[in-house]
Design a protein around this motif. Structure first.
Motif, PDB file in Angstrom:
ATOM      1  N   TRP A 204      42.774  41.280  38.115  1.00  0.00           N
ATOM      2  CA  TRP A 204      41.779  40.517  37.344  1.00  0.00           C
ATOM      3  C   TRP A 204      40.662  39.992  38.227  1.00  0.00           C
ATOM      4  O   TRP A 204      39.519  39.913  37.816  1.00  0.00           O
ATOM      5  N   ARG A 205      41.010  39.687  39.477  1.00  0.00           N
ATOM      6  CA  ARG A 205      40.003  39.146  40.384  1.00  0.00           C
ATOM      7  C   ARG A 205      38.865  40.145  40.611  1.00  0.00           C
ATOM      8  O   ARG A 205      37.724  39.751  40.863  1.00  0.00           O
ATOM      9  N   ALA A 206      39.197  41.453  40.515  1.00  0.00           N
ATOM     10  CA  ALA A 206      38.176  42.479  40.746  1.00  0.00           C
ATOM     11  C   ALA A 206      37.101  42.473  39.663  1.00  0.00           C
ATOM     12  O   ALA A 206      36.061  43.112  39.827  1.00  0.00           O
ATOM     13  N   LEU A 207      37.351  41.763  38.568  1.00  0.00           N
ATOM     14  CA  LEU A 207      36.374  41.719  37.470  1.00  0.00           C
ATOM     15  C   LEU A 207      35.480  40.478  37.539  1.00  0.00           C
ATOM     16  O   LEU A 207      34.577  40.325  36.729  1.00  0.00           O
ATOM     17  N   THR A 208      35.721  39.612  38.484  1.00  0.00           N
ATOM     18  CA  THR A 208      34.983  38.344  38.534  1.00  0.00           C
ATOM     19  C   THR A 208      33.617  38.518  39.222  1.00  0.00           C
ATOM     20  O   THR A 208      33.448  39.400  40.065  1.00  0.00           O
ATOM     21  N   PRO A 209      32.651  37.646  38.872  1.00  0.00           N
ATOM     22  CA  PRO A 209      31.324  37.727  39.505  1.00  0.00           C
ATOM     23  C   PRO A 209      31.383  37.566  41.021  1.00  0.00           C
ATOM     24  O   PRO A 209      30.671  38.254  41.751  1.00  0.00           O
ATOM     25  N   SER A 210      32.246  36.662  41.501  1.00  0.00           N
ATOM     26  CA  SER A 210      32.281  36.426  42.950  1.00  0.00           C
ATOM     27  C   SER A 210      32.810  37.660  43.690  1.00  0.00           C
ATOM     28  O   SER A 210      32.311  38.014  44.753  1.00  0.00           O
ATOM     29  N   TYR A 211      33.819  38.330  43.105  1.00  0.00           N
ATOM     30  CA  TYR A 211      34.346  39.541  43.740  1.00  0.00           C
ATOM     31  C   TYR A 211      33.271  40.631  43.762  1.00  0.00           C
ATOM     32  O   TYR A 211      33.087  41.318  44.765  1.00  0.00           O
ATOM     33  N   PHE A 212      32.559  40.744  42.652  1.00  0.00           N
ATOM     34  CA  PHE A 212      31.495  41.752  42.566  1.00  0.00           C
ATOM     35  C   PHE A 212      30.443  41.497  43.649  1.00  0.00           C
ATOM     36  O   PHE A 212      30.002  42.419  44.328  1.00  0.00           O
ATOM     37  N   ARG A 213      30.085  40.220  43.822  1.00  0.00           N
ATOM     38  CA  ARG A 213      29.044  39.852  44.779  1.00  0.00           C
ATOM     39  C   ARG A 213      29.516  40.028  46.214  1.00  0.00           C
ATOM     40  O   ARG A 213      28.772  40.506  47.072  1.00  0.00           O
ATOM     41  N   GLU A 214      30.758  39.654  46.477  1.00  0.00           N
ATOM     42  CA  GLU A 214      31.227  39.612  47.872  1.00  0.00           C
ATOM     43  C   GLU A 214      31.877  40.912  48.345  1.00  0.00           C
ATOM     44  O   GLU A 214      31.938  41.171  49.538  1.00  0.00           O
TER      45      GLU A 214
END
Lengths: 73, 310
Positions: free
Chosen positions: B156-166
Protein backbone atom coordinates in the motif's frame (compact mmCIF):
# COMPACT_ATOMS: atom_id res chain seq x y z
CA UNK A 1 12.81 16.78 -12.25
CA UNK A 2 12.53 20.51 -11.74
CA UNK A 3 9.21 21.36 -10.18
CA UNK A 4 7.68 24.82 -10.42
CA UNK A 5 6.52 26.88 -7.43
CA UNK A 6 2.95 25.87 -8.20
CA UNK A 7 3.98 22.24 -7.89
CA UNK A 8 5.73 22.86 -4.60
CA UNK A 9 2.46 24.23 -3.27
CA UNK A 10 0.69 21.06 -4.38
CA UNK A 11 3.38 19.00 -2.64
CA UNK A 12 2.64 20.58 0.68
CA UNK A 13 -1.02 19.56 0.42
CA UNK A 14 0.25 16.03 -0.22
CA UNK A 15 -2.42 13.91 -1.72
CA UNK A 16 -5.99 13.84 -2.91
CA UNK A 17 -8.94 13.09 -0.60
CA UNK A 18 -9.93 9.41 -0.65
CA UNK A 19 -13.54 10.38 -1.34
CA UNK A 20 -12.49 11.73 -4.75
CA UNK A 21 -11.07 8.34 -5.66
CA UNK A 22 -14.28 6.62 -4.56
CA UNK A 23 -16.40 8.99 -6.65
CA UNK A 24 -14.13 8.45 -9.66
CA UNK A 25 -14.37 4.67 -9.19
CA UNK A 26 -18.18 4.73 -9.02
CA UNK A 27 -18.31 6.87 -12.19
CA UNK A 28 -15.80 4.62 -13.96
CA UNK A 29 -17.60 1.39 -13.08
CA UNK A 30 -21.00 2.83 -14.00
CA UNK A 31 -19.89 4.19 -17.38
CA UNK A 32 -17.69 1.14 -17.97
CA UNK A 33 -20.54 -1.26 -17.29
CA UNK A 34 -22.80 0.34 -19.88
CA UNK A 35 -20.17 1.29 -22.49
CA UNK A 36 -17.65 -1.49 -22.15
CA UNK A 37 -15.49 -0.85 -25.19
CA UNK A 38 -15.13 2.90 -24.42
CA UNK A 39 -13.63 2.76 -20.93
CA UNK A 40 -12.71 -0.84 -20.21
CA UNK A 41 -9.62 -0.81 -22.38
CA UNK A 42 -5.95 -0.31 -21.76
CA UNK A 43 -5.79 3.24 -23.12
CA UNK A 44 -8.77 4.97 -21.54
CA UNK A 45 -8.72 2.89 -18.35
CA UNK A 46 -5.36 3.97 -16.89
CA UNK A 47 -5.90 7.58 -18.01
CA UNK A 48 -9.38 7.89 -16.49
CA UNK A 49 -8.15 8.88 -13.03
CA UNK A 50 -5.99 11.65 -14.47
CA UNK A 51 -8.84 12.92 -16.65
CA UNK A 52 -11.45 12.76 -13.89
CA UNK A 53 -9.43 14.16 -10.99
CA UNK A 54 -7.04 16.54 -12.69
CA UNK A 55 -7.83 17.50 -16.29
CA UNK A 56 -11.61 18.05 -15.91
CA UNK A 57 -11.31 20.04 -12.63
CA UNK A 58 -8.48 22.13 -14.13
CA UNK A 59 -10.52 22.91 -17.26
CA UNK A 60 -13.62 23.75 -15.21
CA UNK A 61 -11.57 25.97 -12.88
CA UNK A 62 -10.13 27.75 -15.91
CA UNK A 63 -13.57 28.35 -17.41
CA UNK A 64 -14.99 29.62 -14.10
CA UNK A 65 -12.02 31.95 -13.57
CA UNK A 66 -12.38 33.32 -17.11
CA UNK A 67 -16.12 33.84 -16.65
CA UNK A 68 -15.59 35.66 -13.34
CA UNK A 69 -12.94 37.92 -14.88
CA UNK A 70 -15.31 38.84 -17.68
CA UNK A 71 -18.10 39.60 -15.21
CA UNK A 72 -15.82 41.89 -13.20
CA UNK A 73 -14.72 43.71 -16.37
CA UNK B 1 -5.10 -15.43 -19.08
CA UNK B 2 -5.13 -13.13 -16.11
CA UNK B 3 -6.94 -9.81 -16.23
CA UNK B 4 -6.57 -7.20 -13.47
CA UNK B 5 -3.77 -9.20 -11.79
CA UNK B 6 -1.45 -7.81 -14.47
CA UNK B 7 -2.22 -4.30 -13.23
CA UNK B 8 -2.02 -4.98 -9.49
CA UNK B 9 1.28 -6.86 -9.64
CA UNK B 10 3.06 -3.75 -10.96
CA UNK B 11 2.73 -2.06 -7.56
CA UNK B 12 3.74 -5.16 -5.65
CA UNK B 13 6.86 -5.35 -7.82
CA UNK B 14 7.51 -1.62 -7.38
CA UNK B 15 7.51 -2.06 -3.61
CA UNK B 16 10.29 -4.63 -3.97
CA UNK B 17 12.50 -2.92 -6.53
CA UNK B 18 12.58 0.54 -4.99
CA UNK B 19 14.82 2.78 -7.08
CA UNK B 20 16.58 -0.14 -8.78
CA UNK B 21 14.23 -0.32 -11.78
CA UNK B 22 11.83 1.96 -13.58
CA UNK B 23 8.13 1.61 -12.76
CA UNK B 24 7.24 2.56 -16.33
CA UNK B 25 9.62 -0.16 -17.51
CA UNK B 26 7.83 -2.67 -15.28
CA UNK B 27 4.46 -1.59 -16.71
CA UNK B 28 5.77 -1.95 -20.25
CA UNK B 29 7.12 -5.39 -19.35
CA UNK B 30 3.84 -6.64 -17.85
CA UNK B 31 1.97 -5.57 -20.98
CA UNK B 32 4.60 -6.83 -23.42
CA UNK B 33 3.39 -10.44 -23.86
CA UNK B 34 -0.10 -9.32 -24.93
CA UNK B 35 0.76 -5.98 -26.52
CA UNK B 36 1.14 -7.15 -30.10
CA UNK B 37 -0.88 -10.34 -29.96
CA UNK B 38 -4.04 -9.94 -27.89
CA UNK B 39 -5.99 -8.19 -30.66
CA UNK B 40 -5.68 -11.30 -32.85
CA UNK B 41 -6.35 -13.89 -30.16
CA UNK B 42 -10.15 -13.55 -30.12
CA UNK B 43 -10.41 -13.95 -33.90
CA UNK B 44 -8.09 -16.97 -34.17
CA UNK B 45 -9.45 -20.41 -35.09
CA UNK B 46 -8.00 -21.89 -31.92
CA UNK B 47 -7.45 -18.90 -29.59
CA UNK B 48 -5.70 -20.80 -26.78
CA UNK B 49 -3.23 -22.55 -29.11
CA UNK B 50 -2.59 -19.32 -31.01
CA UNK B 51 -2.13 -17.26 -27.84
CA UNK B 52 0.08 -19.66 -25.92
CA UNK B 53 1.24 -22.39 -28.27
CA UNK B 54 3.70 -23.05 -31.04
CA UNK B 55 3.05 -22.56 -33.93
CA UNK B 56 1.36 -19.37 -32.76
CA UNK B 57 2.44 -16.37 -30.70
CA UNK B 58 2.99 -18.33 -27.49
CA UNK B 59 6.68 -17.40 -27.61
CA UNK B 60 5.65 -13.95 -26.33
CA UNK B 61 4.88 -15.69 -23.02
CA UNK B 62 8.35 -17.23 -22.66
CA UNK B 63 11.13 -16.02 -20.36
CA UNK B 64 13.48 -15.62 -23.32
CA UNK B 65 11.15 -13.10 -24.99
CA UNK B 66 11.49 -10.78 -21.99
CA UNK B 67 15.25 -11.25 -21.98
CA UNK B 68 15.50 -10.31 -25.69
CA UNK B 69 13.54 -7.09 -25.11
CA UNK B 70 15.44 -6.22 -21.93
CA UNK B 71 18.83 -6.74 -23.61
CA UNK B 72 17.70 -4.68 -26.61
CA UNK B 73 16.63 -1.86 -24.28
CA UNK B 74 19.92 -2.07 -22.39
CA UNK B 75 21.86 -1.92 -25.67
CA UNK B 76 19.86 1.02 -27.05
CA UNK B 77 19.20 3.18 -23.97
CA UNK B 78 22.00 1.92 -21.69
CA UNK B 79 19.54 2.30 -18.85
CA UNK B 80 19.87 -0.53 -16.35
CA UNK B 81 16.69 0.56 -14.59
CA UNK B 82 14.62 0.30 -17.73
CA UNK B 83 16.12 -3.03 -18.83
CA UNK B 84 15.53 -4.54 -15.39
CA UNK B 85 12.03 -3.09 -15.18
CA UNK B 86 10.98 -4.58 -18.50
CA UNK B 87 12.51 -7.95 -17.62
CA UNK B 88 10.88 -8.17 -14.18
CA UNK B 89 7.51 -6.99 -15.50
CA UNK B 90 7.56 -9.45 -18.38
CA UNK B 91 8.55 -12.39 -16.23
CA UNK B 92 5.83 -11.49 -13.72
CA UNK B 93 3.23 -11.60 -16.50
CA UNK B 94 4.51 -14.94 -17.76
CA UNK B 95 4.52 -16.53 -14.30
CA UNK B 96 1.06 -15.14 -13.52
CA UNK B 97 -0.35 -16.76 -16.67
CA UNK B 98 0.83 -20.20 -15.55
CA UNK B 99 -2.43 -20.45 -13.64
CA UNK B 100 -4.88 -20.90 -16.55
CA UNK B 101 -5.49 -24.12 -18.48
CA UNK B 102 -3.54 -23.09 -21.60
CA UNK B 103 -0.37 -22.44 -19.58
CA UNK B 104 2.80 -20.84 -20.92
CA UNK B 105 5.85 -22.19 -22.73
CA UNK B 106 8.21 -20.79 -20.11
CA UNK B 107 11.40 -22.20 -21.63
CA UNK B 108 10.60 -21.74 -25.33
CA UNK B 109 12.37 -22.52 -27.66
CA UNK B 110 14.18 -25.11 -25.51
CA UNK B 111 10.87 -26.67 -24.55
CA UNK B 112 7.49 -26.09 -26.20
CA UNK B 113 5.69 -27.84 -23.36
CA UNK B 114 3.22 -25.46 -21.70
CA UNK B 115 3.43 -25.24 -17.92
CA UNK B 116 0.10 -24.88 -16.17
CA UNK B 117 -1.57 -25.43 -12.83
CA UNK B 118 -5.02 -25.26 -14.56
CA UNK B 119 -6.74 -23.11 -11.95
CA UNK B 120 -9.27 -21.73 -14.43
CA UNK B 121 -10.10 -22.17 -18.10
CA UNK B 122 -8.47 -20.08 -20.80
CA UNK B 123 -11.77 -18.90 -22.30
CA UNK B 124 -10.74 -16.71 -25.26
CA UNK B 125 -12.74 -19.12 -27.44
CA UNK B 126 -15.87 -17.42 -26.00
CA UNK B 127 -14.89 -14.02 -27.46
CA UNK B 128 -13.85 -10.99 -25.40
CA UNK B 129 -17.10 -10.56 -23.49
CA UNK B 130 -17.55 -14.30 -23.02
CA UNK B 131 -13.94 -14.53 -21.82
CA UNK B 132 -14.62 -11.79 -19.26
CA UNK B 133 -17.79 -13.52 -18.06
CA UNK B 134 -15.99 -16.87 -17.73
CA UNK B 135 -12.94 -15.36 -16.02
CA UNK B 136 -14.99 -13.50 -13.42
CA UNK B 137 -17.11 -16.59 -12.82
CA UNK B 138 -14.09 -18.79 -12.05
CA UNK B 139 -11.01 -18.82 -9.84
CA UNK B 140 -9.59 -16.26 -12.28
CA UNK B 141 -11.65 -13.59 -10.55
CA UNK B 142 -10.43 -14.91 -7.20
CA UNK B 143 -6.85 -14.65 -8.52
CA UNK B 144 -7.44 -10.96 -9.30
CA UNK B 145 -8.89 -10.46 -5.83
CA UNK B 146 -5.87 -12.23 -4.33
CA UNK B 147 -3.47 -9.86 -6.12
CA UNK B 148 -5.56 -6.86 -5.11
CA UNK B 149 -5.36 -7.90 -1.44
CA UNK B 150 -1.65 -8.71 -1.64
CA UNK B 151 -0.97 -5.29 -3.16
CA UNK B 152 -3.17 -3.39 -0.71
CA UNK B 153 -1.82 -5.24 2.34
CA UNK B 154 1.87 -5.56 1.47
CA UNK B 155 2.47 -2.73 -0.99
CA UNK B 156 0.00 0.00 0.00
CA UNK B 157 2.88 2.34 0.71
CA UNK B 158 3.85 2.17 -2.98
CA UNK B 159 0.60 3.98 -3.80
CA UNK B 160 1.20 6.97 -1.52
CA UNK B 161 2.26 10.44 -2.75
CA UNK B 162 5.41 10.43 -0.62
CA UNK B 163 6.56 7.07 -2.03
CA UNK B 164 5.89 8.30 -5.55
CA UNK B 165 7.92 11.46 -4.88
CA UNK B 166 10.81 9.83 -3.06
CA UNK B 167 11.18 6.50 -4.88
CA UNK B 168 9.28 6.28 -8.16
CA UNK B 169 10.34 9.61 -9.68
CA UNK B 170 14.01 9.36 -8.64
CA UNK B 171 14.12 5.84 -10.12
CA UNK B 172 13.22 7.23 -13.54
CA UNK B 173 13.68 11.02 -13.46
CA UNK B 174 14.06 11.42 -17.22
CA UNK B 175 10.73 9.93 -18.26
CA UNK B 176 8.71 11.47 -15.41
CA UNK B 177 10.46 14.76 -16.12
CA UNK B 178 9.60 14.47 -19.80
CA UNK B 179 5.93 13.81 -18.94
CA UNK B 180 6.02 16.80 -16.57
CA UNK B 181 7.42 19.16 -19.20
CA UNK B 182 5.65 17.87 -22.31
CA UNK B 183 2.12 17.61 -20.91
CA UNK B 184 2.57 20.36 -18.28
CA UNK B 185 1.51 17.95 -15.58
CA UNK B 186 2.34 18.98 -12.02
CA UNK B 187 3.24 16.35 -9.45
CA UNK B 188 -0.43 15.82 -8.64
CA UNK B 189 -1.14 14.92 -12.28
CA UNK B 190 1.86 12.60 -12.46
CA UNK B 191 0.72 10.89 -9.26
CA UNK B 192 -2.72 10.26 -10.76
CA UNK B 193 -1.07 8.86 -13.87
CA UNK B 194 1.02 6.56 -11.68
CA UNK B 195 -1.99 5.42 -9.62
CA UNK B 196 -4.13 5.10 -12.77
CA UNK B 197 -3.19 1.50 -13.45
CA UNK B 198 -4.27 0.37 -9.98
CA UNK B 199 -7.52 2.26 -10.44
CA UNK B 200 -8.04 0.69 -13.86
CA UNK B 201 -7.43 -2.80 -12.49
CA UNK B 202 -9.91 -2.31 -9.66
CA UNK B 203 -12.47 -0.59 -11.88
CA UNK B 204 -12.45 -3.19 -14.61
CA UNK B 205 -12.49 -6.02 -12.09
CA UNK B 206 -15.71 -4.67 -10.59
CA UNK B 207 -17.30 -3.75 -13.93
CA UNK B 208 -16.62 -7.13 -15.57
CA UNK B 209 -17.71 -8.98 -12.43
CA UNK B 210 -21.02 -7.11 -12.54
CA UNK B 211 -21.29 -7.85 -16.27
CA UNK B 212 -20.75 -11.57 -15.59
CA UNK B 213 -23.41 -11.62 -12.87
CA UNK B 214 -26.15 -9.38 -14.28
CA UNK B 215 -25.64 -9.09 -18.05
CA UNK B 216 -24.13 -12.40 -19.14
CA UNK B 217 -25.68 -14.18 -16.13
CA UNK B 218 -22.86 -16.72 -16.23
CA UNK B 219 -23.02 -19.36 -13.47
CA UNK B 220 -20.52 -18.55 -10.71
CA UNK B 221 -18.19 -21.56 -10.57
CA UNK B 222 -15.04 -20.92 -8.53
CA UNK B 223 -13.95 -24.58 -8.69
CA UNK B 224 -10.48 -25.74 -9.75
CA UNK B 225 -10.38 -25.76 -13.58
CA UNK B 226 -13.77 -24.05 -13.91
CA UNK B 227 -16.04 -22.79 -15.21
CA UNK B 228 -17.51 -26.06 -16.42
CA UNK B 229 -19.66 -24.55 -19.17
CA UNK B 230 -16.58 -23.43 -21.15
CA UNK B 231 -14.87 -25.93 -23.46
CA UNK B 232 -11.55 -27.33 -22.22
CA UNK B 233 -8.63 -25.34 -23.60
CA UNK B 234 -5.59 -27.37 -22.68
CA UNK B 235 -3.11 -27.08 -25.54
CA UNK B 236 -1.10 -30.13 -24.54
CA UNK B 237 -2.26 -33.62 -23.63
CA UNK B 238 1.12 -34.71 -22.26
CA UNK B 239 1.21 -36.56 -18.94
CA UNK B 240 2.94 -35.03 -15.92
CA UNK B 241 6.08 -37.18 -16.30
CA UNK B 242 6.55 -36.04 -19.88
CA UNK B 243 5.93 -32.42 -18.85
CA UNK B 244 8.44 -32.76 -16.02
CA UNK B 245 11.16 -34.29 -18.22
CA UNK B 246 10.73 -31.87 -21.12
CA UNK B 247 10.52 -28.85 -18.80
CA UNK B 248 13.61 -29.93 -16.85
CA UNK B 249 15.62 -30.29 -20.05
CA UNK B 250 14.25 -26.99 -21.37
CA UNK B 251 15.02 -25.26 -18.08
CA UNK B 252 18.59 -26.55 -17.98
CA UNK B 253 19.18 -25.45 -21.58
CA UNK B 254 17.64 -22.05 -20.86
CA UNK B 255 19.89 -21.48 -17.85
CA UNK B 256 22.94 -22.59 -19.86
CA UNK B 257 22.00 -20.28 -22.72
CA UNK B 258 21.50 -17.35 -20.34
CA UNK B 259 24.88 -17.98 -18.74
CA UNK B 260 26.54 -18.10 -22.17
CA UNK B 261 24.85 -14.86 -23.29
CA UNK B 262 25.88 -13.15 -20.03
CA UNK B 263 29.52 -14.18 -20.55
CA UNK B 264 29.63 -13.33 -24.26
CA UNK B 265 27.93 -9.92 -24.43
CA UNK B 266 25.25 -9.11 -21.81
CA UNK B 267 27.80 -8.53 -19.03
CA UNK B 268 29.60 -6.02 -21.24
CA UNK B 269 26.32 -4.24 -22.01
CA UNK B 270 25.46 -4.17 -18.30
CA UNK B 271 28.86 -2.72 -17.39
CA UNK B 272 28.65 0.09 -19.94
CA UNK B 273 25.05 0.84 -18.81
CA UNK B 274 24.22 3.53 -16.30
CA UNK B 275 22.23 3.80 -13.09
CA UNK B 276 20.25 6.82 -11.97
CA UNK B 277 21.87 8.53 -8.94
CA UNK B 278 19.13 7.26 -6.61
CA UNK B 279 19.73 3.60 -7.46
CA UNK B 280 21.99 1.88 -4.94
CA UNK B 281 22.80 -1.64 -6.05
CA UNK B 282 24.14 -4.29 -3.78
CA UNK B 283 25.49 -7.63 -4.90
CA UNK B 284 23.55 -10.72 -5.98
CA UNK B 285 19.81 -10.44 -5.46
CA UNK B 286 20.31 -7.03 -3.81
CA UNK B 287 21.32 -5.63 -7.20
CA UNK B 288 17.77 -6.18 -8.40
CA UNK B 289 15.49 -6.20 -5.38
CA UNK B 290 15.16 -3.84 -2.44
CA UNK B 291 14.78 -6.25 0.45
CA UNK B 292 14.75 -5.43 4.18
CA UNK B 293 18.19 -7.00 4.36
CA UNK B 294 19.46 -4.68 1.59
CA UNK B 295 19.34 -1.66 3.91
CA UNK B 296 21.05 -3.63 6.69
CA UNK B 297 23.84 -4.68 4.32
CA UNK B 298 24.36 -1.07 3.23
CA UNK B 299 24.50 0.02 6.88
CA UNK B 300 27.16 -2.58 7.60
CA UNK B 301 29.27 -1.42 4.64
CA UNK B 302 28.78 2.31 5.08
CA UNK B 303 31.42 3.78 7.43
CA UNK B 304 29.15 6.60 8.67
CA UNK B 305 26.15 4.31 8.96
CA UNK B 306 24.00 6.69 6.92
CA UNK B 307 21.24 4.50 5.44
CA UNK B 308 18.63 5.67 3.03
CA UNK B 309 15.40 3.81 3.69
CA UNK B 310 13.43 2.70 0.62
Amino acid sequence: MALSEHDSGARRKDGIPASWYVIALVVYVTIGYFTKSVLLNWIMGPLFLLVMLYIIPTVIRGIVTKARTRLVE
Amino acid sequence: MSWAAHEFENYFIQKHIGTKASFIGVVLGTQLPDMFTKAFVYTADDPAAFHRGWPGVGFSHSLLFGVVFAVAILAITRSRGWALGVLIGHWAHVLTDVADTAGVMIFFPFSTEPITISMWKHAAVEGRYGDAAAYYSSLGGVWDLFWLLVTVIFAWRALTPSYFREIVIPADPYVWGWLHRTFRLPERGLLLLYQGLMFYGLGRMIAWFLYARFDAQAPFDPSWGGPEYVQGNDISDAGWVEVLVRTSIGGALFVGFMWLCWKVFVKRLWERGYDVPAAVRGTGIHAVLELPSSARRRAEKSPDGDVKQM
